[in-house]
Scaffold this motif. Structure first.
Motif, short mmCIF file in Angstrom:
data_model
loop_
_atom_site.label_atom_id
_atom_site.label_comp_id
_atom_site.label_asym_id
_atom_site.label_seq_id
_atom_site.Cartn_x
_atom_site.Cartn_y
_atom_site.Cartn_z
N ALA A 115 0.83 -1.20 0.00
CA ALA A 115 0.00 0.00 0.00
C ALA A 115 0.87 1.25 0.00
O ALA A 115 0.57 2.23 -0.69
CB ALA A 115 -0.92 -0.01 1.21
N ASP A 116 1.97 1.22 0.78
CA ASP A 116 2.87 2.37 0.80
C ASP A 116 3.50 2.60 -0.56
O ASP A 116 3.66 3.72 -1.01
CB ASP A 116 3.97 2.14 1.85
CG ASP A 116 3.45 2.34 3.26
OD1 ASP A 116 2.58 3.21 3.42
OD2 ASP A 116 3.90 1.62 4.17
N LEU A 142 -4.32 -5.09 -3.07
CA LEU A 142 -4.52 -4.59 -1.72
C LEU A 142 -5.51 -5.45 -0.93
O LEU A 142 -6.40 -6.07 -1.50
CB LEU A 142 -5.05 -3.15 -1.78
CG LEU A 142 -4.17 -2.15 -2.52
CD1 LEU A 142 -4.81 -0.79 -2.52
CD2 LEU A 142 -2.78 -2.08 -1.92
N GLU A 146 -6.66 -1.69 3.22
CA GLU A 146 -5.81 -0.86 2.38
C GLU A 146 -6.63 -0.22 1.27
O GLU A 146 -6.38 0.91 0.86
CB GLU A 146 -4.68 -1.70 1.78
CG GLU A 146 -3.69 -2.19 2.81
CD GLU A 146 -2.70 -3.22 2.28
OE1 GLU A 146 -1.66 -3.41 2.91
OE2 GLU A 146 -2.99 -3.84 1.24
#
Lengths: 488, 376
Positions: A115-116, A142, A146
């Motif tokens: 997700a980052d 995801l 997320e």
């Protein structure tokens, strides 16, 4: 589409979503038609043009260098904008705060989760001054929480006056985040919808279309002799971030002689992995697979093939053909230990060639000869060769993954006929397809696969594509009845 | 239909020959330019190469050289067919020749038996050395390119350590040469006497057998089919039921065993012992030859002969006042040209075939209209 909105683009696999986006991003050139940005008609020759016009794309597969920091990744290729030092860091901070992206510039990308990384990708695009963002299936990788976080980010972006194009085939997500939805099918726009006044069911109907011809099954040939029994199959995979993702979750089913079991599901919900587990190409942690009363869970792929599993793979170029080898060598592929391809340890080239001629004639493979390479045939003819090859060894079980994908209508009907014919003779078939009409028309039993689990089952005699479509998005579970009105 | 099939085949053959010819012609042109640049006339150089190269004593020399090169080319080609780059052939053959020489020197058995044992020892050593790289690749994912290069260095060190007086070697020729104990004359491989031209290594027979075995196993057996499948598409091979890991190790072992034979013509027909001046680096020649010969047993033979020819004739050029470095230039340019020419010809061939198939089918469809429409 208007400024400051989220516009969703949905459609089935192969409907043309990705192609459209590639054109918008300048990766492909349209034959006809125009693109207008801010009232100005533009021609995009390459991604650099698109970036200059304020279009940015976040790809489904991230394009980040793991061993560089976030700052370095963002500045890479855009060094001219704000340099690579403090100015760039300040700018990243500024964008990150403005849109609530919460990105730390000095962390190595390899330390970030999926997700980052996605937020870094979005930031990368914004850093280059994009006013229109294209997100290609952003939720595919995801987990649900997320996804929610991503949607919050998208709402922030929207609030700041940016335009987001969101590509997805997950109807529930599309409805929750989009302001406007465009549905495309087979390369054309079939309609637009307002999410506030649309149900997933209507959307599914638009995506699938209802005017398609239905492949009819005749009288049932299902017997009560089990051919393939899968019991409690479980497969999980730990990704690079150490997060364990369950790919197959307690899969159990039985296919009887003369039965076609169809599995519906949006791609990427574990169907490919299930097929590979049955073929012995993947090794599930728990569960048993037995074919015709024999436990084959621990047997290698070749044994399973010899035991009578025919395999029409999902990706014929990767798994079904040797593209640069002649047709007759392709006829041997997967059946090298069986007649007429070999006698003892030696190849029987004469036998294989003669049998290739037979397949070419019987399955109407359009080719000038059996010495041409497989790559020079069209997709449909390659598929007919594969179907012919797999049917030629009197399989007990046929695993058919998208057997008519990329095949023209005539060949499609012929392949269906061959499958039905073999079914009458007692063949068990595991059919996986994205074509709901194919599934409903051919199958004796239907299951729906969602996030690695078989969540619903249905009777193909009464089910509609729309109903099946909504089950595929996880909106409906259990037994799907035609009479049951509300799928949600 | 048959007519067309045979035509495509013939064309493929033509295209196959076109690439190396193109490459050699281009290489000769570039070499001529290089000779011109050194201020000399390339014409006499080429004609000297031709006359000298086809003299009968040169022919024997070239055949002897080519025997070794052929074995090297085949060993590398076995890896290539699998998509494995066995750079370690070099270390494999040197280590194999060394241990075979040690064993041969120690044996006092009847000649044929000790020769057999020497060959088995050489092949086994090569196989074991190559298997290390194969096992590392399938268990730890180590690229065979890296591991075999390192194994080459290790082989050099091992030989350097053991090839010392008091270890497995002694001093010969008045203390000037360190070598293993010479093979008894009973274990010398036979030589073919060609009179004044010199003696032809009998090992050429073994090389020919290896070539036939290579062709037969790869082209005519199930095992060979599996091996080629892995080389062409690993994913398709897995789906077809080939255990790719097992195949990687097996083919490395076979490649290493073949590599073990490379030093044998020298050991059994010429030097009869392993000394510090045993030829090195032959495997790298083998890589060039396998590329040149397109991994085809006959192609590799032609490549090996060409290499022998170039070496023989450019040596002689030195006496005619040309620079001997011209050999390196020609060889390097040939390899470069070959790689480029093959890729160009391959792409051209594929495209052409696709067009042809398309055109042929369009013609068929036009000849029989509506007939197939019913299926739809």
């Amino acid at each position: 589409m208007a400024k400051g909105t989220v516009h969703a683009l949905c459609g089935e696999n192969g409907a043309g979503k990705s192609t459209l986006m590639k054109i918008l991003y300048g990766m492909q050139q349209p034959d006809e038609g125009t693109i207008t940005i801010d009232g100005e008609q533009v021609v995009l020759h390459n991604p650099a043009d698109a970036i200059a016009r304020g279009i940015g794309m976040v790809h489904q597969h991230f394009m980040l260098a793991d061993n560089l920091t976030v700052l370095e990744n963002v500045a890479l290729g855009a060094e001219k904008l704000y340099g690579i030092g403090g100015k760039a860091r300040a700018k990243i901070k500024e964008i990150s705060d403005a849109y609530g992206l919460n990105v730390r510039p000095d962390v190595l990308v390899e330390e970030l989760g999926v997700a980052d990384r996605q937020r870094v990708e979005i930031l990368k695009v914004l850093y280059r001054g994009a006013k229109t963002l294209i997100l290609d299936e952003p939720t595919a990788v995801l987990v649900p929480q997320e996804v929610d976080a991503l949607f919050d980010n998208l709402r922030d972006l929207k609030a700041e006056g940016l335009t987001v194009i969101f590509i997805s085939h997950k109807l529930g997500e599309v409805l929750s985040v989009a302001d406007e939805i465009t549905v495309i099918r087979r390369g054309t726009t079939v309609g637009t919808a307002e999410p506030s006044s649309t149900t997933p069911r209507q959307l599914a109907e638009m995506m699938v279309g209802s005017e398609l011809p239905t492949p009819e099954t005749e009288e049932s040939t299902v017997t009560d002799v089990p051919m393939l029994t899968v019991e409690g199959l479980h497969l999980s995979q730990t990704d690079l971030d150490g997060i364990e993702r369950v790919i197959l979750d307690q899969i159990s089913f039985t296919i009887h002689k003369g039965e076609i079991l169809g599995i519906a599901g949006v791609e990427g919900n574990g169907q490919s992995e299930l097929v590979e587990a049955i073929m012995g190409m993947r090794h599930p942690e728990t569960g048993t697979i037995s074919l015709d009363g024999t436990d084959i869970s621990q047997r290698p792929t070749r044994d399973r093939r010899e035991a009578g599993i025919g395999y029409i793979p999902e990706d014929r170029h990767r798994h079904g053909l040797l593209l640069e080898a002649p047709l007759w060598e392709n006829r041997i592929l997967g059946h090298v230990t069986e007649r007429p391809n070999s006698r003892g340890p030696l190849l029987d080239i004469k036998g294989a060639r003669a049998d290739t001629e037979r397949i070419v004639a019987e399955y109407d493979v359009r080719t000038p000869g059996i010495d041409v390479t497989a790559a020079s045939l069209s997709g449909g003819n390659q598929q007919k060769l594969i179907v012919g090859r797999e049917m030629s060894h009197a399989p007990k079980l046929l695993i058919a993954a998208h057997p008519t994908r990329g095949v023209d209508v005539g060949a499609q009907a012929a392949i269906w006929d061959h499958i039905r014919q073999a079914r009458r003779e007692g063949l068990a078939v595991l059919l996986i397809s994205a074509d709901l009409d194919e599934l409903i028309g051919l199958s004796d039993t239907l299951r729906v696969m969602y996030r690695g689990r078989l969540v619903a089952h249905a009777d193909p005699a009464t089910i509609t594509p729309e109903k099946l479509g909504s089950a595929m998005t996880g909106a409906a579970t259990g037994r799907l009845e035609h009479a049951e009105d509300d799928a949600r | 239909m048959n007519k067309l099939t045979s035509r495509i085949d013939k064309e493929r053959l033509l295209l196959g020959i076109a690439a190396p010819l193109l490459a050699i012609v281009a290489a000769l042109l570039i070499t001529a330019l290089v000779i011109l640049a050194t201020g000399k006339n390339p014409g006499p150089a080429f004609s000297d190469m031709l006359t000298y190269g086809f003299a009968s004593d040169s022919q024997v020399y070239i055949l002897n050289k080519a025997t070794t090169y052929y074995l090297a080319g085949i060993s590398v080609a076995i890896g290539f067919r699998m998509n494995l780059f066995n750079i370690g052939v070099d270390g494999q053959y040197r280590l194999a020749a060394f241990f075979a020489a040690v064993l041969g020197g120690a044996l006092t058995l009847p000649g044929w038996l000790s020769m057999l044992l020497i060959l088995i020892c050489a092949m086994a050593t090569g196989a074991v050395w190559a298997a290390i790289a194969g096992v590392l690749k399938v268990t730890r994912g180590v690229s065979e390119v890296i591991s075999t290069i390192m194994l080459n260095s290790i082989a050099t060190a091992v030989i350097g350590y053991l090839l010392q007086p008091g270890k497995l070697a002694q001093l010969y020729q008045g203390g000037t040469v360190v070598a293993t104990k010479p093979l008894p004359s009973a274990s010398h491989f036979f030589l073919i006497d060609t009179g004044a031209s010199g003696e032809l290594d009998g090992f050429i027979v073994i090389a020919a057998i290896v070539g036939v075995a290579y062709w037969f196993v790869l082209g005519r057996t199930r095992f060979g089919y599996d091996l080629r499948t892995v080389g062409q598409s690993e994913s398709a091979a897995t789906a077809s039921g080939v255990s790719v890991k097992k195949m990687v190790v097996t083919s490395m072992i076979i490649s290493g065993a073949a590599a073990g034979l490379i030093g044998m013509p020298t050991l059994l027909n010429e030097s009869y012992q392993y000394s510090s001046d045993f030829p090195t680096g032959i495997a790298f020649t083998g890589i060039a030859i396998a590329l040149l010969g397109r991994n085809n047993p006959i192609g590799i033979a032609l490549g090996a002969l060409l290499w022998g020819f170039l070496e023989r004739t450019t040596n002689h050029l030195e006496f005619q006042g040309y620079d001997k470095e011209i050999l390196g230039v020609i060889q390097g340019v040939i390899v470069l040209c070959v790689v480029i020419a093959y890729e160009v010809v391959r792409r051209y061939g594929l495209k052409r075939q696709q067009h042809k198939v398309g055109a042929e089918l369009a013609a068929q469809a036009a000849a029989a209209p509506m007939k197939k429409q019913e299926v739809a």
